[in-house]
Design an enzyme around this catalytic site. Structure first.
Site, PDB file in Angstrom:
ATOM      1  N   ASN A  88       0.277   2.293   5.313  1.00  0.00           N
ATOM      2  CA  ASN A  88      -1.093   2.086   4.854  1.00  0.00           C
ATOM      3  C   ASN A  88      -1.331   2.900   3.600  1.00  0.00           C
ATOM      4  OD1 ASN A  88      -3.831   1.172   5.019  1.00  0.00           O
ATOM      5  ND2 ASN A  88      -4.421   3.169   5.858  1.00  0.00           N
ATOM      6  N   HIS A  90      -4.572   4.678   1.574  1.00  0.00           N
ATOM      7  CA  HIS A  90      -5.964   5.066   1.832  1.00  0.00           C
ATOM      8  C   HIS A  90      -6.524   5.738   0.580  1.00  0.00           C
ATOM      9  CE1 HIS A  90      -9.414   6.260   4.227  1.00  0.00           C
ATOM     10  NE2 HIS A  90      -9.324   7.456   3.687  1.00  0.00           N
ATOM     11  N   ASP A 126      -6.303   6.081  10.058  1.00  0.00           N
ATOM     12  CA  ASP A 126      -6.133   6.984   8.918  1.00  0.00           C
ATOM     13  C   ASP A 126      -5.494   8.317   9.321  1.00  0.00           C
ATOM     14  OD1 ASP A 126      -7.152   5.044   7.228  1.00  0.00           O
ATOM     15  OD2 ASP A 126      -9.199   5.768   7.428  1.00  0.00           O
TER      16      ASP A 126
HETATM   17  C1  GRF Z   1      -7.586   0.171  -1.543  1.00  0.00           C
HETATM   18  O1  GRF Z   1      -8.310   1.197  -2.172  1.00  0.00           O
HETATM   19  C2  GRF Z   1      -7.031   0.650  -0.239  1.00  0.00           C
HETATM   20  O2  GRF Z   1      -6.649   1.984  -0.237  1.00  0.00           O
HETATM   21  C3  GRF Z   1      -8.209   0.464   0.667  1.00  0.00           C
HETATM   22  O3  GRF Z   1      -8.730  -0.786   0.302  1.00  0.00           O
HETATM   23  C4  GRF Z   1      -8.492  -0.985  -1.111  1.00  0.00           C
HETATM   24  C5  GRF Z   1      -7.888  -2.335  -1.282  1.00  0.00           C
HETATM   25  O4  GRF Z   1      -8.031  -2.774  -2.604  1.00  0.00           O
HETATM   26  N1  GRF Z   1      -7.839   0.590   2.050  1.00  0.00           N
HETATM   27  P1  GRF Z   1      -7.734  -4.288  -3.048  1.00  0.00           P
HETATM   28  O5  GRF Z   1      -8.527  -5.208  -2.142  1.00  0.00           O
HETATM   29  O6  GRF Z   1      -6.265  -4.526  -2.909  1.00  0.00           O
HETATM   30  O7  GRF Z   1      -8.170  -4.344  -4.474  1.00  0.00           O
END
Ligand code: GRF
Length: 176
Positions: A88, A90, A126
């Site tokens: 993941n 974050h 997380d």
């Molecule tokens: C990223 O900031 C990720 O860390 C979070 O959601 C966002 C996804 O961005 N969990 P996108 O939809 O790929 O632009």
């Protein structure tokens, strides 16, 4: 890949040339169009359907899962099959600012530095072993959107790099 949002992180992973076997979505979203345009299979799972991702992932013979803004908390069945193989990204320096509003929370608390974390996902949201982190400064006047976009610029580089290393070092070239 598991995605729900604009799909820019998914786009960076595709641009990096990583082998994506399927994109699993939990709602209609731009990430679906992006995957389609790249010729990658997509599957839409019902958010209420407990563990539905596992069936779809197995059908596509997936070895490693990478989440990118997936809006559904993963149910325990996925960890029975894929524990240690779910990554993941974050938008904060974990363990600070867990949860869906990490960027907003960082601004509200007034921290001067936040960032991004790539980690192995566990049943606790997380949490899980950290694979990579990079800081991002909070600038005066930043809004949730401006700060999140600067964090995502970093994520689009760090996440593909970290997934590649994970596949090379741990899995020996699997399909994500
Ligand atoms: C990223 O900031 C990720 O860390 C979070 O959601 C966002 C996804 O961005 N969990 P996108 O939809 O790929 O632009």
């Amino acid at each position: 890949m598991l995605a729900s949002g604009t799909g820019t992180i998914l786009g960076a992973i595709l641009d990096a040339g990583l082998a994506v076997g399927v994109v699993i979505l939990d709602r209609p979203c731009p990430a679906a169009e992006l995957a389609g345009a790249a010729g990658v299979a997509t599957e839409v799972v019902e958010r209420e359907s407990y563990g539905a991702e596992v069936e779809a992932l197995k059908r596509h013979q997936i070895d490693v899962i990478a989440m990118a803004g997936f809006g559904t908390v993963l149910a325990p069945p996925i960890f029975d099959v894929y524990a240690g193989r779910i990554l993941n990204t974050h938008p904060a320096l974990l363990p600070a600012f867990k949860g869906w509003h990490a960027v907003r929370d960082a601004i509200e608390l007034g921290v001067k530095v936040t960032g991004t974390t790539v980690h192995i996902a566990t049943e606790e949201v997380d949490a899980g072993p950290i694979l990579a982190q990079e800081p991002v400064r909070v600038e005066p006047g930043d809004t949730e959107d401006t700060l999140h976009e600067r964090i995502k610029v970093v994520e689009r580089k760090l996440y593909p790099e970290t997934i590649r290393l994970f596949l090379e070092q741990v899995q020996g070239g699997a399909t994500a």
